[in-house]
Design an enzyme around this catalytic site. Structure first.
Site, PDB file in Angstrom:
ATOM      1  CE1 TYR A 154       1.936   1.437  10.502  1.00 31.04           C
ATOM      2  CE2 TYR A 154       3.486   2.946  11.640  1.00 31.04           C
ATOM      3  CZ  TYR A 154       2.343   2.301  10.741  1.00 31.04           C
ATOM      4  OH  TYR A 154       1.508   3.578  10.305  1.00 31.04           O
ATOM      5  CE  LYS A 161       2.156   6.960   9.400  1.00 37.92           C
ATOM      6  NZ  LYS A 161       1.351   8.137   8.544  1.00 37.92           N
TER       7      LYS A 161
END
Length: 255
Positions: A154, A161
């Site tokens: 990720y 995020k």
């Protein structure tokens, strides 16, 4: 019986296909009585076709959140369809390939900057651009993937995020006096077009269901859509700056 969102005017971003979480939000919101306006980016004709599949075909406004002219003109374009907004859904994220899957240390700043601009900063810039339209008690909801830990592959999207989560708290602080709520929904993995671009996503989704106390269906965005609509409603009037997990309880258990 009136719906949960009866009479609400909503701006929803991020519809790409009918498997998008944002599409599920729009569909459920309409079923609950809301008037929905969508935004689209890139292949606008595709979004317009998908918008026809909603219970009530929704208008689509072109919006590139990295384009200052688009943001400056957004409120006026929204006014062509509704006279104000009671809710906004930010379901936008993008990272160049170098920021996903590749060695974390190798991503160039230019690509990281793009990731942060589109995936993090845009939460503020989108909200700011429609602030004159937001009613008292309005709700702004963003889509998150729990960034308290590092996920395989990720990489810089995880950093983005984490920034999104912090941005939510600062937005909540700034907009609280205007009685505007700002929250995130941290969803479990849902098999969307965006998710398919994440290297190693299949490994994450295969492990999620067996470990989540309530189980998890990666091909069912409805639980996430319902939770977003709950935050858009009047039923959480004192909840802001929060992250609501909709992941089958995965976040609550150890590995």
């Amino acid at each position: 019986m009136s719906g949960l969102l009866e009479g609400k005017r909503l701006l929803i971003t991020g519809v790409i296909t009918d498997s998008s979480i944002a599409f599920s939000v729009a569909r459920i919101a309409q079923e609950q009585g809301a008037k929905v306006v969508l935004t689209g980016y890139g292949r606008l004709s595709l979004v317009e076709r998908i918008a026809q599949r909603l219970p009530e075909p929704a208008p689509v406004i072109e919006l590139d959140v990295s384009n200052s002219d688009h943001l400056a003109g957004l409120a006026d374009k929204v006014r062509e369809h509704v006279d104000g907004l009671d809710g906004v859904v930010h379901s936008i994220g993008f990272a160049p390939a170098s920021c996903l899957g590749n060695p974390f240390l190798e991503a160039p700043w230019e690509d990281v900057a793009t990731t942060l601009h589109v995936s993090t900063y845009s939460f503020m810039s989108l909200t700011k651009s429609v602030l004159p339209l937001l009613s008292e008690g309005a709700s702004v909801v963003g889509m998150d993937f729990d960034a308290r830990q590092a996920w395989p592959a990720y990489n810089w999207m995880g950093v983005a995020k984490a920034g999104l989560e912090s941005t939510t708290r600062y937005l909540a602080k700034e907009l609280g006096p205007k009685h505007v709520r700002v929250n995130l929904v941290a969803a479990g993995p849902v098999r969307t077009m965006a998710a398919k671009s994440i290297p190693g996503f299949k490994d994450i989704e295969e492990q999620w269901g067996p470990r989540a106390p309530l189980g998890w269906k990666v091909d069912d965005p409805e639980p996430v859509g319902k939770s977003v609509c709950a935050l858009l409603s009047d039923w959480l009037p004192a909840t802001t700056g929060s992250m609501v997990w909709v992941d089958g309880g995965f976040h609550a258990v150890g590995m």
